[in-house]
Write an enzyme that holds these catalytic residues in place. Sequence first.
Site, PDB file in Angstrom:
ATOM      1  N   GLU A 110      12.027 -19.126  19.279  1.00 14.20           N
ATOM      2  CA  GLU A 110      10.673 -20.075  20.127  1.00 14.20           C
ATOM      3  C   GLU A 110      10.592 -21.386  18.909  1.00 14.20           C
ATOM      4  O   GLU A 110       9.119 -21.401  19.120  1.00 14.20           O
ATOM      5  CB  GLU A 110       9.493 -19.646  20.245  1.00 14.20           C
ATOM      6  CG  GLU A 110       9.759 -18.597  21.875  1.00 14.20           C
ATOM      7  CD  GLU A 110      10.416 -18.964  23.036  1.00 14.20           C
ATOM      8  OE1 GLU A 110      11.243 -19.286  23.396  1.00 14.20           O
ATOM      9  OE2 GLU A 110       9.792 -20.111  23.746  1.00 14.20           O
ATOM     10  N   ILE A 143       0.732  -1.298  -0.257  1.00 15.20           N
ATOM     11  CA  ILE A 143      -0.025   0.098  -0.274  1.00 15.20           C
ATOM     12  C   ILE A 143       1.002   1.583   0.182  1.00 15.20           C
ATOM     13  O   ILE A 143       0.839   2.538  -0.827  1.00 15.20           O
ATOM     14  CB  ILE A 143      -0.879   0.139   0.991  1.00 15.20           C
ATOM     15  CG1 ILE A 143      -2.030  -1.052   1.324  1.00 15.20           C
ATOM     16  CG2 ILE A 143      -1.905   1.322   1.486  1.00 15.20           C
ATOM     17  CD1 ILE A 143      -2.852  -1.512   2.275  1.00 15.20           C
TER      18      ILE A 143
END
Length: 395
Positions: free
Chosen positions: A375, A349
Site C-alpha cells: 500500500e 532481547i
Amino acid sequence: MDLSLDAATRKRLETIRALGASQIRPLGLEADRLGRPTPPDHAFFEGLVKAGQGRTRWTGEAPEPSGRAPAQGVGSSRTALCLAEEMAYWDRGVAVSFPGPGLGEPPLISMGTEDQKRRFLGPFIEPDRPRWGSFAMTEPGAGSDVAGIRASARKDGDSWVLNGAKSFAANASRADWIVVWATVDPSLGREGHRAFVVEKGMPGLVDFQVERKMGLKAYESTSFSLVDCRVPAENLIGGEAHYAQRAGFKGAMRSFNATRPLVAVMAVGIGRAALDASLDFAREHDLLEDRRVRDRLERVRRKILSARLLCWQAAWLADHGRPNILEASISKAMAPAAALEAAILGMEILGEVGGRGDHLVEKLFRDVKAMDIVEGTGQVQRLVMARQLVQLPRD
Ligand SMILES: Cc1cc2nc3c(=O)[nH]c(=O)nc-3n(C[C@H](O)[C@H](O)[C@H](O)COP(=O)(O)OP(=O)(O)OC[C@H]3O[C@@H](n4cnc5c(N)ncnc54)[C@H](O)[C@@H]3O)c2cc1C
C-alpha cells in the site's frame, strides 16, 4: 474524535481474541513452518463464514445523501480498524486470508455503480460459502509508480480486451473476482487508468502463481496474466462516464486513502504482538530488572500507541467525508516503522534464541517488513508528505 468503542465492536473484539488464541495464531505458525498459504477449502474459512465473518461493509442500501458512513458500528472505518488490528495481533497473514471482498471493496464502494455493488458485493452480504475478492494494481514493472502500469485495456464492441501481467495480488487465485487496473493509453499516465472487475473463469485470466515471501505466509500473494481477456463493458467500474470526468486515478487514490490506515493499523497489531512476546521473554529470563531494557520496551510501546491514534484519526476523517490524504500517509509511514522497531528490539532481547528461527518474535520480525512495502512504501509516503508540506503539485 470519540475514542470510545460501541458495545457491538467490543463484543466482536472479544470474539476475535478468543479465535486468535485458539485458531488464528496456530494457523499462522503452521503456514509459516510449511511455507505455504492456508488452502481455501480449509474448514477454518467455512467456520468463519458461519460465525459471521467474510462480509462486506456495503449494506445494500443507497448511501446517505451526504455520502457519509456511520461514525461507529458496522460500516465505520474505525470499527474496521479495531478489528483488523486485533486480527493482525494474532497473525496478519491469516487475517488477510480471511474470506471477504478485501482490498477490492473500497474501489467498488467509492466508484462502482449501484448495479456493480449489487452484483459483486451483494454475494458478500450473507455469503453462502467462503468468498474472496482481490485487488491488482502492481505489475512486475510498476509498484510505487502506479502511473506506470502497462496492462492494457482496449474497447471492442460491448466488451474490453485486457492484456498484461499483475503481481502480488492478495488472494487472487481463490477470488470470485479481481479488481484489475489497466490503462487505455500509457502516455496518458494516471488519466488513462481504468478499473475492471475480472471474474473467475473469464477466458484469458491465466497463469496464477503464488509468490514466495519472507513472511506473512498464511495468505497467498499471487501473480497472474491477462491474455486477450475479454471483460463485458458493464464490468468497467463506475462506467465510462466516471472516467470522462478524469476520475479514474482519483478513484484509485481514494481507495488507497481508505486502505492505508487499515494496513498501517495491522502493523500496530504486529508491533503489539512483538512487544508482548518480548515482554514475556524478558520477564521469564529476569531481564526486566535492567532499567535499559524497561526503557526501550516502554519507548516502543509509546510509539505503537501513538501510531494507532494516527490510524484512527485518518479513519475518522474518512468516516466524516473529510480529506485524509496527509493523515493516511502519516499513519502508513509511522506504524510499520514503530512495529519494525518493536520486532528488532524483541530480536535483541531474545539474543541467540531469536537467531534459531523458531520463536514467535523471529516470525513477526519477518512478517513486519512487508508492512512498510504494501500500500505504498514508507519512503513514498515520506515523499507525499514532504510534497504536501511545501505544496508542490503532483508530478
Ligand atoms: C506482501 C505483499 C503484499 C502485496 N499485496 C498487494 C496487493 O494485494 N495488490 C497489489 O496491487 N499490490 C500488492 N503488493 C505490491 C506492493 O504494493 C508493491 O510492492 C509496492 O507498491 C512497492 O512496489 P515495488 O515492490 O515495485 O517497489 P519499487 O516501486 O520498485 O520500489 C523499490 C524501492 O524504491 C523506493 N522508491 C520508489 N520510488 C521512489 C521515489 N520516487 N523516490 C524515492 N524512492 C523511491 C521504494 O520506497 C522502495 O524502497 C504487495 C507487496 C507485498 C510485498
